[in-house]
Design a protein around this motif. Sequence first.
Motif, PDB file in Angstrom:
ATOM      1  N   ALA A   1       0.596  -1.422  -0.035  1.00 53.86           N
ATOM      2  CA  ALA A   1      -0.399   0.101  -0.186  1.00 53.86           C
ATOM      3  C   ALA A   1       0.430   1.279  -0.043  1.00 53.86           C
ATOM      4  O   ALA A   1       0.392   1.922  -0.556  1.00 53.86           O
ATOM      5  CB  ALA A   1      -0.749  -0.080   1.264  1.00 53.86           C
TER       6      ALA A   1
ATOM      7  N   ILE B   1       1.988   2.425  -3.680  1.00 56.14           N
ATOM      8  CA  ILE B   1       1.951   2.460  -4.784  1.00 56.14           C
ATOM      9  C   ILE B   1       1.479   3.926  -5.165  1.00 56.14           C
ATOM     10  O   ILE B   1       1.089   4.787  -4.647  1.00 56.14           O
ATOM     11  CB  ILE B   1      -0.235   1.729  -4.568  1.00 56.14           C
ATOM     12  CG1 ILE B   1      -0.241   0.257  -4.365  1.00 56.14           C
ATOM     13  CG2 ILE B   1      -1.234   2.084  -5.989  1.00 56.14           C
ATOM     14  CD1 ILE B   1       0.500  -0.011  -5.509  1.00 56.14           C
TER      15      ILE B   1
ATOM     16  N   ALA C   1       0.495  -2.202 -10.569  1.00 54.57           N
ATOM     17  CA  ALA C   1      -0.147  -3.111  -9.812  1.00 54.57           C
ATOM     18  C   ALA C   1      -0.078  -3.716 -10.853  1.00 54.57           C
ATOM     19  O   ALA C   1       0.349  -4.747 -10.447  1.00 54.57           O
ATOM     20  CB  ALA C   1      -1.535  -2.841  -9.732  1.00 54.57           C
TER      21      ALA C   1
ATOM     22  N   LEU D   1      -5.853  -5.102   0.702  1.00 54.20           N
ATOM     23  CA  LEU D   1      -5.131  -4.037   0.407  1.00 54.20           C
ATOM     24  C   LEU D   1      -6.310  -2.876  -0.204  1.00 54.20           C
ATOM     25  O   LEU D   1      -6.459  -1.508   0.247  1.00 54.20           O
ATOM     26  CB  LEU D   1      -4.603  -4.654  -1.694  1.00 54.20           C
ATOM     27  CG  LEU D   1      -3.460  -5.372  -1.819  1.00 54.20           C
ATOM     28  CD1 LEU D   1      -3.563  -6.027  -2.972  1.00 54.20           C
ATOM     29  CD2 LEU D   1      -1.912  -4.373  -0.888  1.00 54.20           C
TER      30      LEU D   1
ATOM     31  N   VAL E   1      -5.784   0.870  -0.679  1.00 58.51           N
ATOM     32  CA  VAL E   1      -5.300   0.936  -2.427  1.00 58.51           C
ATOM     33  C   VAL E   1      -6.469   1.556  -3.370  1.00 58.51           C
ATOM     34  O   VAL E   1      -7.495   0.950  -3.257  1.00 58.51           O
ATOM     35  CB  VAL E   1      -4.818  -0.577  -2.726  1.00 58.51           C
ATOM     36  CG1 VAL E   1      -4.432  -0.560  -3.755  1.00 58.51           C
ATOM     37  CG2 VAL E   1      -3.203  -0.655  -1.490  1.00 58.51           C
TER      38      VAL E   1
ATOM     39  N   GLY F   1      -5.903  -1.940  -7.494  1.00 61.91           N
ATOM     40  CA  GLY F   1      -5.874  -3.389  -7.061  1.00 61.91           C
ATOM     41  C   GLY F   1      -6.532  -4.578  -8.130  1.00 61.91           C
ATOM     42  O   GLY F   1      -6.417  -5.643  -7.905  1.00 61.91           O
TER      43      GLY F   1
END
Length: 298
Positions: A44, A47, A58, A79, A84, A89
């Motif tokens: 997390a 990102i 991702a 997540l 996120v 995700g």
Amino acid sequence: MLSQSFLQLNTIFISILIEAIPFVLIGVLIAGVIQIFVTEEMLAKVIPKNRFLAVIYATLLGALFPACECGIVPIVRRLLQKGVPLHAGIAFMLTGPVINPIVLFSTYVAFGNNWEMMMYRGGLALIISFIVGIILSYQYKDNQLLEKLAVNQHRHNSHEKQTIWGKIMGTLRHAVEEFFSVGKYLIVGAFVAAAMQTFIKTSTLLQIGQNEASSSLVMMGLAFVLSLCSEADAFIASSFSSTFSTGSLVAFLVFGPMVDIKNTMMMLAVFKKRFVGQLILYIAILVLAGSLLIGVMV
């Protein structure tokens, strides 16, 4: 005659299992290591805020998660709960079961050390994940979870206090659980593939496979129904290489890990139904288009 057919079915069935099981064992062991030693907080924090960079990042993270699609939905849920964004995700969820080294290597081996099929599979999965992620980034602003499930802090705290030995045992326990969870799908898939080759006339399959669009749709439907482990599905797909086109085989290899019966049920338990329906529609359209383009290229 019947005994000869049964012997042929048994031979094909066993050969598929023997080829596939080593890759499944490697996959579930590495998945166990990730489950115990890698926390969602680590991911997390890294990102990017930019939607395009977040989706690219991702999708590439999928290379670090050699796990089947059945194990990645709960990870994505956690997540998203930790902040996120949805588009990152989902992009991670779509590529995780496809572009990781175990799956790509098993694809390379299953198709007789063929780099081309491995590249088609990985490349199409990356492109589809990126496009779907970008579409979702503009379409949805929230995480589309059914409800805001509370994060189990006690679990994380006890996780942090575990000894190395405890973590090793946890890794092995998780690997064993995942092996038995996905193993039954491999057995069913191998049996169905063997039965199709034994009892369905080759001429029938050839007739279906003559049309690129229909053969891709048939293989996508087969991938959905079989619900195979992504570490082993290439061995099932390679058994159809003499009757189906390259494009339709790639459709099988990309669509199955992204959408099948078991992970659809898991997604419906986590996400809103309308979102799941739209996600599956996007994936199906893009996989079909990609398989048709590959069919033109080869």
